[in-house]
Design an enzyme around this catalytic site. Structure first.
Site, PDB file in Angstrom:
ATOM      1  N   GLU A  50       0.815  -1.204   0.000  1.00  0.00           N
ATOM      2  CA  GLU A  50       0.000   0.000   0.000  1.00  0.00           C
ATOM      3  C   GLU A  50       0.854   1.262   0.000  1.00  0.00           C
ATOM      4  OE1 GLU A  50      -3.111   1.486  -0.855  1.00  0.00           O
ATOM      5  OE2 GLU A  50      -3.822  -0.205   0.302  1.00  0.00           O
TER       6      GLU A  50
ATOM      7  N   ASP B 127      -5.339   8.759  -1.204  1.00  0.00           N
ATOM      8  CA  ASP B 127      -6.438   7.819  -1.002  1.00  0.00           C
ATOM      9  C   ASP B 127      -5.874   6.407  -0.866  1.00  0.00           C
ATOM     10  OD1 ASP B 127      -8.949   6.802  -0.753  1.00  0.00           O
ATOM     11  OD2 ASP B 127      -9.672   7.424  -2.718  1.00  0.00           O
TER      12      ASP B 127
ATOM     13  N   HIS C  96      -7.217   6.895  -9.000  1.00  0.00           N
ATOM     14  CA  HIS C  96      -7.871   5.585  -8.901  1.00  0.00           C
ATOM     15  C   HIS C  96      -8.159   5.015 -10.286  1.00  0.00           C
ATOM     16  CE1 HIS C  96     -10.745   2.434  -7.937  1.00  0.00           C
ATOM     17  NE2 HIS C  96     -11.601   3.029  -8.748  1.00  0.00           N
TER      18      HIS C  96
END
Length: 899
Positions: free
Chosen positions: A707, A739, A874
């Protein structure tokens, strides 16, 4: 054994998407760590009744030569833990484990069922490592003790804003009105030999309930008691079938009533209460199987459930309760396989079965667990033999028959280490078993509404307290009491944002946060003419392609787009046909390629995007022919397609005023390709002009499931270079919206990613340049909900509602924004946490800036859940991770090709 249902293909966390693109954007949850060893099939052992042993007595076993089965069993236990140690997260743990593996073979001495002397010391070290692994869970509690506000001097006094119209809100938080006020005592529990199963560990400890007391909370490795034991270290003996297990209870510390560690135990206690209310645990949450709703026409069943957490906030400790539903298919994996058999040959289509099953979630009814299918072994079958822990060989069929898991219908069977067997109890039919590398996922679909939230209070109060005496007694033991009313608090509704499109300016709709009508009724902000472009279509979809072209001719003049005739090219419905035609007709002059697809075949979409994003970099637009068959929506779809193509060619639709000069905005998000187990993709997107209409993009490939982003320094340096090329100067402020941050990673984010960006700025900017940096963590997956009361009913707040009191944290500079409008269900707010801020934003300024950025996503003429740079990142990471699987061509870096 049911087949886990998946979310609708068109779902998105940031609002509705344009229907022109194929519905392939299914978001998957991130993978943390590596899967455990799938080869061990030893079942969970059942506990024998406790024998009468004196609990405080220190056992000194008689030394004797052990039996061979005992020695083999212990060695087998160490081997089975190997996969777990190899999945440890840092090098220090791995080195420790490797050292233990070497030592283990040299110093083995056995006594009466468990090691002696140096083997005892070794097992203790193994136990410590195991506990270290377990403590990695519960990340949300680690985040809540990170004090990021201490470094932000400008908000040391207050993080509350004042702008906007005040509004009274209710939230799905219930205050804890009473809790223990005395000191509690924390003990560590060691097991020898080590026991991995949390349920078995708990049952072994409960054999000594008379000793530890009825009032206790156990988390699998540590014990919380309201009283202190007589000795700081006590050794007990429990029995696991015929095996002796030694428990060592050792005092760790005293916990004050305000200790954050106490909250973690309160959550464990509350989850125990949900279990006592006959709710079934699936993954992290609890569901009411008795109240399931079945939809036989669709072969679906829905289990209602709840998500709960007890945490400390600005002014009080509260219980947050949200409704949560699990959607299951009433179909076994065997049903799916037999449905794909060739009616002529009666054989399975191996490729098609693999496509359908691999990556899917399967659910086992006997233990309420979910697993992900990673591979299918077509060689073995249920009559294949494997070795049990004692060395004896047994077939899978006999193993499951022994353990009572053979049913009278086709089913999906599972062993303790995630081996699934798909079989039909008729010997003439071929059977298969699915080898699943264990990764448990809970797939959920929320059906929460305002009325359902009241149901939570009713369930917790009436069913949990009034009816269930056991629950009442449990809460009374710890003096825990909860308010049964929603917490009320004050919010503020920000002013509508002004939208600028061409020479026109208008406000977004105050209730629906939408301006689609205004967008299609006038010239766009920056228009690119469509001079050289191609349309590829399958033979049978010529009518759909022609209808789309005619509709584009009607909608483009109003938006100011000059469109010439496209070159229409017929293709067959294969990737090879599309790429061959593209190779022969795409040139350096080609501005856009529009592909009409006959279906939503993922391999077809992926092949086209891969070719046009890597091999032949050209902006492209894909549309499924089925979406063009509805005349009543064709004009709307044509408008969206025209707008998307304009953006992908470098145009812009609208803009908003941010109130900042010389500021670069950055969005970062990650996508984890858990189906194909490829590397994770980090999407980096940054603005390259002051109007926020042009964006630079770059991808970072990382280890699967990772991550935290490495390589930010390189991305930022490239972005700054492009900014300087467009503006002739460097930006004076960098605002990052990050995010996709998992629970427990807040401190690592501050220690890892923020320093990377600061290092990059130091390498690019001269000393004393005064460049400022703000870093904001964005979280969409939260359980907090907000409501307003209107005519005696709870409704969703209006878009632009900001909350920065009561349910925020004292040690954070955080706030919530309800930015979007939803027609069905409960709107989900977005949580923002400012962890670094040398720009020194006031609460009002950062809140309003964040809300304005939610208006700048060009794929939707409305407000989305997150700031535009976040969702652009994203979309980029998703396209690369799901379809392209490699770095896009650098010539597309300044285009929104991923819309």
């Amino acid at each position: 054994m049911l087949f886990q249902g998946l979310s609708p293909p068109g779902s998105s966390p940031s609002g509705p998407q344009c229907p022109a693109e194929p519905g392939l954007e299914l978001e998957a949850e991130p993978v943390v760590g590596s899967p455990p060893n799938p080869r061990h099939l030893e079942p969970q052992r059942h506990l024998e009744p406790q024998r009468h042993l004196e609990p405080q007595r220190h056992l000194e076993p008689q030394r004797r030569q052990p039996s061979k089965p005992a020695e083999f069993h212990l060695a087998r236990g160490h081997c089975n833990r190997k996969a777990k140690w190899l999945s440890l997260h840092n090098e220090e743990d791995r080195e420790e484990h490797l050292g233990l593996q070497v030592t283990m073979g040299k110093e083995r001495v056995m006594v009466e069922g468990y090691p002696y002397a140096k083997e005892l010391q070794l097992a203790t070290r193994l136990q410590a490592t195991s506990l270290k692994e377990r403590k990695r869970f519960g990340g949300i509690f680690r985040d809540h003790v990170v004090d990021t506000r201490q470094y932000l001097e400008h908000v040391r006094e207050s993080t509350t804003g004042t702008l906007g119209r005040p509004v009274k809100l209710f939230t799905n938080h219930f205050r804890v009105t009473s809790r223990p006020q005395q000191v509690t005592y924390k003990y560590n529990i060691d097991y020898l030999p080590d026991i991995e199963d949390g349920k078995v560990r708990s049952e072994l400890l409960l054999q000594h309930k008379a000793f530890i007391g009825e009032c206790h909370i156990f988390d699998g490795s540590s014990l919380l008691l309201p009283h202190k034991l007589l000795l700081p270290k006590t050794e007990l003996v429990s029995l696991l079938k015929n095996q002796v297990v030694k428990l060592t209870i050792e005092f760790i510390s005293e916990l004050s009533p305000n200790s954050p560690d106490c909250l973690r135990y309160y959550n464990i206690l509350f989850r125990r209460i949900l279990k006592q209310m006959n709710l079934k645990q699936v993954g992290r949450n609890y569901y009411n199987k008795q109240e399931a709703t079945e939809f036989f026409d669709h072969k679906l069943v829905i289990w209602p459930g709840y998500v709960t957490s007890i945490l400390e906030y600005e002014t009080s400790i509260t219980l947050c309760a949200d409704v949560n539903h699990k959607l299951l298919r009433m179909q076994t994996a065997y049903d799916l396989i037999t449905g794909l058999r060739d009616p002529q040959t009666k054989k399975e289509d191996v490729e098609q079965v693999s496509k359908e099953l691999i990556g899917s979630i399967v659910f086992t009814l006997y233990n309420n667990k979910t697993y992900r299918v990673d591979a299918i072994n077509w060689e073995d079958n249920p009559r294949t033999k494997f070795k049990k822990s004692g060395g004896a060989e047994i077939t899978f069929v006999d193993y499951y028959r022994e353990h009572g898991r053979i049913y009278d219908r086709p089913s999906l069977y599972v062993g303790e280490e995630r081996h699934f067997i798909v079989q039909e109890l008729q010997p003439r039919d071929r059977s298969f078993w699915i080898d699943v590398l264990a990764n448990a996922f809970s797939c959920r679909k929320s059906f929460d509404d305002a009325g359902g939230m009241f149901g939570i209070a009713v369930v917790l109060q009436l069913q949990g307290v009034t009816r269930n005496r056991e629950v009442q007694r449990e809460l009374q033991l710890w003096d825990l009491k909860f308010d049964t009313n929603f917490m009320s608090l004050s919010g503020r509704i920000l002013k509508e944002v002004r939208i600028f499109q061409g020479r026109r300016a208008f406000d977004s709709h105050p209730q629906f946060a939408d301006w689609s009508r205004e967008t299609r009724s006038g010239p766009l902000l920056n228009v690119k003419s469509l001079d050289h472009w191609l349309i590829l279509y399958p033979t049978r979809n010529y009518g759909a392609a022609s209808s789309l072209v005619q509709s584009l001719r009607k909608v483009t003049p109003t938006m100011g787009i000059a469109m010439r005739e496209a070159k229409m090219l017929e293709v067959s419905d294969t990737v090879q046909s599309y790429t061959t035609v593209l190779e022969n007709h795409v040139s350096s002059k080609t501005q856009m390629v529009l592909c009409v697809l006959s279906s939503e075949k993922k391999d077809l979409y992926d092949g086209i995007k891969q070719y046009l994003c890597v091999n032949c970099p050209t902006p492209s637009q894909c549309v499924v022919a089925r979406t063009l068959d509805k005349p009543q929506t064709l004009m709307t779809i044509a408008t969206k397609i025209a707008q998307q193509m304009n953006c992908k060619m470098g145009g812009a639709l609208w803009k908003v005023e941010t109130g900042l000069q010389n500021a670069m905005f950055i969005g970062i998000d990650c996508f984890h390709d858990i189906v194909n187990r490829r590397k994770s993709i980090a999407g980096f997107v940054s603005s390259i002009n002051q109007e926020l209409t042009q964006w630079f993009s770059q991808c970072i490939f990382q280890e699967s499931g990772q991550e935290l982003v490495n390589g930010l320094k390189t991305c930022l340096e490239a972005a700054l270079k492009l900014w300087c090329k467009h503006n002739q100067f460097l930006p004076q402020a960098i605002i990052v919206y990050r995010d996709g941050v998992g629970d427990g990673q807040l401190q690592a984010l501050m220690d890892h990613e923020v320093p990377q960006i600061e290092s990059s700025l130091r390498s690019v900017y001269p000393k004393d340049s005064g460049v400022k940096l703000t870093f904001i963590v964005v979280k969409k997956r939260i359980n907090t909900r907000f409501f307003v009361e209107s005519q005696g009913r709870l409704q969703n707040p209006l878009p632009g509602t900001v909350i920065d009191v009561e349910v925020t944290k004292r040690q954070w500079y955080d706030f919530f924004i309800v930015s979007q409008s939803v027609k069905d269900g409960t709107v989900t707010p977005t949580h923002y946490n400012v962890i670094h801020d040398t720009v020194c934003f006031t609460p009002d300024r950062i809140q309003y800036l964040t809300y304005r950025l939610c208006h700048m996503y060009y794929n939707l003429p409305g407000v989305i859940r997150v700031p535009a740079p976040c969702h652009y990142a994203h979309k980029l990471a998703y396209l690369v991770g799901q379809s392209i699987h490699q770095e896009p061509h650098h010539s597309l870096a300044s285009r929104l090709f991923y819309l």
